[in-house]
Design a protein around this motif. Structure first.
Motif, PDB file in Angstrom:
ATOM      1  N   LEU A 116      16.388  20.321   7.747  1.00  0.00           N
ATOM      2  CA  LEU A 116      17.346  20.201   8.850  1.00  0.00           C
ATOM      3  C   LEU A 116      18.725  19.813   8.340  1.00  0.00           C
ATOM      4  CD1 LEU A 116      15.135  18.428  11.536  1.00  0.00           C
ATOM      5  CD2 LEU A 116      16.260  20.647  11.781  1.00  0.00           C
ATOM      6  N   VAL A 117      18.758  18.933   7.341  1.00  0.00           N
ATOM      7  CA  VAL A 117      20.036  18.519   6.769  1.00  0.00           C
ATOM      8  C   VAL A 117      20.681  19.658   5.999  1.00  0.00           C
ATOM      9  CG1 VAL A 117      21.121  16.995   5.081  1.00  0.00           C
ATOM     10  CG2 VAL A 117      19.418  16.081   6.660  1.00  0.00           C
ATOM     11  N   VAL A 121      23.877  12.876  -2.914  1.00  0.00           N
ATOM     12  CA  VAL A 121      23.220  14.182  -2.755  1.00  0.00           C
ATOM     13  C   VAL A 121      24.081  15.181  -2.002  1.00  0.00           C
ATOM     14  CG1 VAL A 121      21.225  15.391  -1.816  1.00  0.00           C
ATOM     15  CG2 VAL A 121      20.921  13.173  -2.925  1.00  0.00           C
ATOM     16  N   LEU A 122      24.438  14.882  -0.761  1.00  0.00           N
ATOM     17  CA  LEU A 122      25.218  15.846   0.032  1.00  0.00           C
ATOM     18  C   LEU A 122      26.630  16.053  -0.508  1.00  0.00           C
ATOM     19  CD1 LEU A 122      24.056  15.075   3.680  1.00  0.00           C
ATOM     20  CD2 LEU A 122      23.272  16.849   2.119  1.00  0.00           C
ATOM     21  N   LEU A 125      29.657  21.451  -5.312  1.00  0.00           N
ATOM     22  CA  LEU A 125      29.159  22.746  -5.783  1.00  0.00           C
ATOM     23  C   LEU A 125      29.779  23.893  -4.993  1.00  0.00           C
ATOM     24  CD1 LEU A 125      25.356  22.015  -6.354  1.00  0.00           C
ATOM     25  CD2 LEU A 125      27.012  22.715  -8.095  1.00  0.00           C
ATOM     26  N   LEU A 126      30.002  23.648  -3.709  1.00  0.00           N
ATOM     27  CA  LEU A 126      30.578  24.693  -2.864  1.00  0.00           C
ATOM     28  C   LEU A 126      32.072  24.878  -3.130  1.00  0.00           C
ATOM     29  CD1 LEU A 126      30.477  26.707  -0.508  1.00  0.00           C
ATOM     30  CD2 LEU A 126      30.772  24.753   1.045  1.00  0.00           C
ATOM     31  N   PHE A 127      32.825  23.793  -3.048  1.00  0.00           N
ATOM     32  CA  PHE A 127      34.285  23.917  -3.059  1.00  0.00           C
ATOM     33  C   PHE A 127      34.889  23.866  -4.464  1.00  0.00           C
ATOM     34  CE2 PHE A 127      33.368  22.464   1.256  1.00  0.00           C
ATOM     35  CZ  PHE A 127      34.097  23.387   1.979  1.00  0.00           C
ATOM     36  N   ARG A 128      34.150  23.318  -5.440  1.00  0.00           N
ATOM     37  CA  ARG A 128      34.703  23.280  -6.796  1.00  0.00           C
ATOM     38  C   ARG A 128      34.138  24.389  -7.665  1.00  0.00           C
ATOM     39  NH1 ARG A 128      34.613  17.602  -9.939  1.00  0.00           N
ATOM     40  NH2 ARG A 128      36.097  17.116  -8.278  1.00  0.00           N
ATOM     41  N   VAL A 177      31.315   7.859   1.459  1.00  0.00           N
ATOM     42  CA  VAL A 177      31.835   8.994   0.711  1.00  0.00           C
ATOM     43  C   VAL A 177      32.475  10.013   1.655  1.00  0.00           C
ATOM     44  CG1 VAL A 177      31.220  10.913  -0.817  1.00  0.00           C
ATOM     45  CG2 VAL A 177      30.199   8.665  -1.165  1.00  0.00           C
ATOM     46  N   ASP A 178      31.880  10.219   2.818  1.00  0.00           N
ATOM     47  CA  ASP A 178      32.446  11.177   3.769  1.00  0.00           C
ATOM     48  C   ASP A 178      33.813  10.715   4.256  1.00  0.00           C
ATOM     49  OD1 ASP A 178      32.066  13.568   5.596  1.00  0.00           O
ATOM     50  OD2 ASP A 178      32.346  11.987   7.072  1.00  0.00           O
TER      51      ASP A 178
END
Length: 361
Positions: free
Chosen positions: A15-16, A199-200, A206-209, A313-314
């Motif tokens: 779900l996450v 983790v998130l 990984l996505l943006f860098r 972190v968010d």
């Protein structure tokens, strides 16, 4: 315990991880699904705290909460309307909190050695969730349906065991509340901060860098989580060495920040997850011997610290960037690790459960 892993790391993990695909199915932004899952997690934490305060942890509770959580996850996996999906996820979250707590307490009742199996199964469940999420990325409900059906089956099986008169442990050893040693408490805080805050945000980097999209991110997560299941089972865990292991967990977060590519990023995340699982196993064994009634409280401390780490972190990531936010998180983990290494009167030589009598993570 297996039911708790299926409902928590496997179903909850999907779900996450699949917020964006589920948002596409429901016709809402993926962030909405993320906030919904976060709300379900908080609801589960509150339900677990209420059960720890008022109810008896038992095999019957495991069966009831596991069956309810599994059925709710199945519903969430097959519906395509926002209202029903929302209700199903919230019910699953509320039921999973007591399930995880009861599973942990019952595992403790079977003996000190079961913490190894418990903390090997948890990262293994994360790896399975990542694999299922990547494999069924285009059909997110399928993986969730598998996890929900497995959770329901295991919950019903636990109930059948109870009906046959094989009630098993009643969690008498851990049903009452008490406060763990101060050093262990800081260790649990460090573990929650490290895992919840790493983790998130690692997937975000990984996505943006590194331009790892969708299922590609999830495969990297599966590779990062799987080694922890084996490393936690290595012999020689000593509570006195936990601060050093927690420093490794903080170092993994810093490696994620400074890594020059997706492979080193994955290695950094793997270090954090393995070190956290190893440290928590050693701390659980310590608490089991010194203040066994605090086992449930320790789980709530880790979960609360995990949510705090993610929120930290968010929030900081919006102000100073995810990389800098992870650096701040690493410093917080180091401070908690240092506090966990300070002498504690309840663990001095000659007292019950002295750490001088144990093996090194």
């Amino acid at each position: 315990m297996l039911c708790a892993v299926a409902a928590g790391p496997v179903a909850g993990g999907q779900l996450v991880l699949l917020g964006k695909p589920f948002g596409g199915v429901l016709g809402v932004p993926g962030a909405v699904v993320g906030y919904l899952v976060l709300t379900a997690g908080v609801l589960g934490l509150l339900a677990a705290a209420l059960c720890l305060w008022r109810l008896r942890l038992s095999l019957g509770m495991t069966s009831a909460s596991g069956s309810l959580a599994g059925l709710a996850v199945v519903v969430a996996g097959v519906v395509d309307t926002v209202a029903v999906f929302t209700i199903a996820v919230l019910v699953a979250g509320a039921a999973t909190g007591p399930l995880l707590l009861a599973g942990r307490a019952l595992a403790a009742e079977f003996g000190r050695g079961n913490f190894v199996l418990l903390h090997a199964a948890a990262p293994g469940g994360v790896a399975v969730a990542a694999w299922l999420s990547g494999h069924y990325y285009e059909e997110p409900g399928t993986g969730l349906l598998i996890a929900g059906a497995l959770t329901t089956a295991l919950g019903v099986a636990a109930g059948l065991v109870g009906l046959r008169g094989t009630d098993g442990p009643s969690a008498d050893r851990v049903v009452e509340n008490s406060i763990p040693p101060r050093s262990a408490l800081f260790g649990y805080v460090a573990i929650g901060l490290a895992v919840g805050g790493t983790v998130l945000p690692t997937l975000h980097l990984l996505l943006f860098r590194w331009n790892e999209f969708g299922a590609e991110q999830l495969i990297w997560l599966a590779f990062a989580a799987a080694p922890a299941a084996a490393i936690v089972a290595l012999p020689g865990r000593r509570p006195a060495a936990v601060p050093v292991v927690l420093i490794l967990a903080a170092g993994g977060a810093l490696l994620v920040v400074t890594a020059p590519g997706p492979v080193p990023v994955t290695i950094g995340l793997a270090v954090t997850l393995a070190a956290a699982a190893r440290a928590m196993t050693a701390l659980d064994e310590l608490v089991w011997e010194t203040t066994p009634h605090a086992i449930g409280v320790c789980a709530l401390v880790v979960a609360t610290a995990g949510l705090a780490g993610l929120g930290l972190v968010d929030l900081l990531g919006r102000l100073i960037g995810t990389g800098s936010a992870l650096t701040v998180l690493g410093m917080g983990v180091l401070i908690a690790a240092w506090q966990s290494g300070r002498p504690d009167r309840r663990l001095l030589p000659g007292t019950r459960g002295s750490s001088s009598e144990r093996g090194a993570p």
